[in-house]
Design a protein around this motif. Sequence first.
Motif, PDB file in Angstrom:
ATOM      1  N   UNK A 275       0.845  -1.201   0.000  1.00 52.45           N
ATOM      2  CA  UNK A 275       0.000   0.000   0.000  1.00 52.45           C
ATOM      3  C   UNK A 275       0.882   1.254   0.000  1.00 52.45           C
ATOM      4  N   UNK A 276       1.885   1.256   0.874  1.00 52.60           N
ATOM      5  CA  UNK A 276       2.815   2.394   0.908  1.00 52.60           C
ATOM      6  C   UNK A 276       3.563   2.527  -0.417  1.00 52.60           C
ATOM      7  N   UNK A 277       4.025   1.403  -0.948  1.00 53.43           N
ATOM      8  CA  UNK A 277       4.797   1.370  -2.188  1.00 53.43           C
ATOM      9  C   UNK A 277       3.989   1.960  -3.340  1.00 53.43           C
ATOM     10  N   UNK A 278       2.738   1.514  -3.486  1.00 55.84           N
ATOM     11  CA  UNK A 278       1.934   1.948  -4.637  1.00 55.84           C
ATOM     12  C   UNK A 278       1.448   3.385  -4.511  1.00 55.84           C
ATOM     13  N   UNK A 279       1.084   3.818  -3.312  1.00 55.87           N
ATOM     14  CA  UNK A 279       0.562   5.180  -3.168  1.00 55.87           C
ATOM     15  C   UNK A 279       1.667   6.228  -3.176  1.00 55.87           C
ATOM     16  N   UNK A 280       2.862   5.848  -2.746  1.00 57.35           N
ATOM     17  CA  UNK A 280       3.955   6.821  -2.688  1.00 57.35           C
ATOM     18  C   UNK A 280       4.857   6.746  -3.914  1.00 57.35           C
ATOM     19  N   UNK A 281       4.573   5.794  -4.829  1.00 51.48           N
ATOM     20  CA  UNK A 281       5.387   5.578  -6.023  1.00 51.48           C
ATOM     21  C   UNK A 281       6.834   5.231  -5.660  1.00 51.48           C
TER      22      UNK A 281
END
Length: 141
Positions: free
Chosen positions: A16-22
Amino acid sequence: MTTEEENVKNLREGYERWSTSKGDRDSVSYWMALVSEDELRWRSLADGAAGMEFTKVGSSKQDVQLYFDQLAQDWEMVSYTVHELVAQGDRVVMLGHCVWKNRKTGKLLDTPKADVFRFRNGKIVDFLEFYDTATAIAATT
């Protein structure tokens, strides 16, 4: 002992962090906190191929940090979607899809993605990622 559910929860948070923060530094820091200090094997299907040198086998936290640093240097995340996480015992498999843009060529890598993790005491000790390596390598030239 860490349970399947805890491993899945930790990975779900990481993705979730990876995808939302690019893939920014905070999300990388989260992943680095999940990586084992003393036993580790970090692998990618490209296995260090020309243009994808950052994907060579890693065996330390320092190697994993270098992987993330060089990934961010060479590629820009366009999208990253997790479809499901499947757990059995100490293993968790992520099935998803991602799109990356090569920073040097501007070419896109649009590929299904599978990540296979093995955990020990709540830490990642083995990682192997699967994706369309032919398209990834082609995007680097």
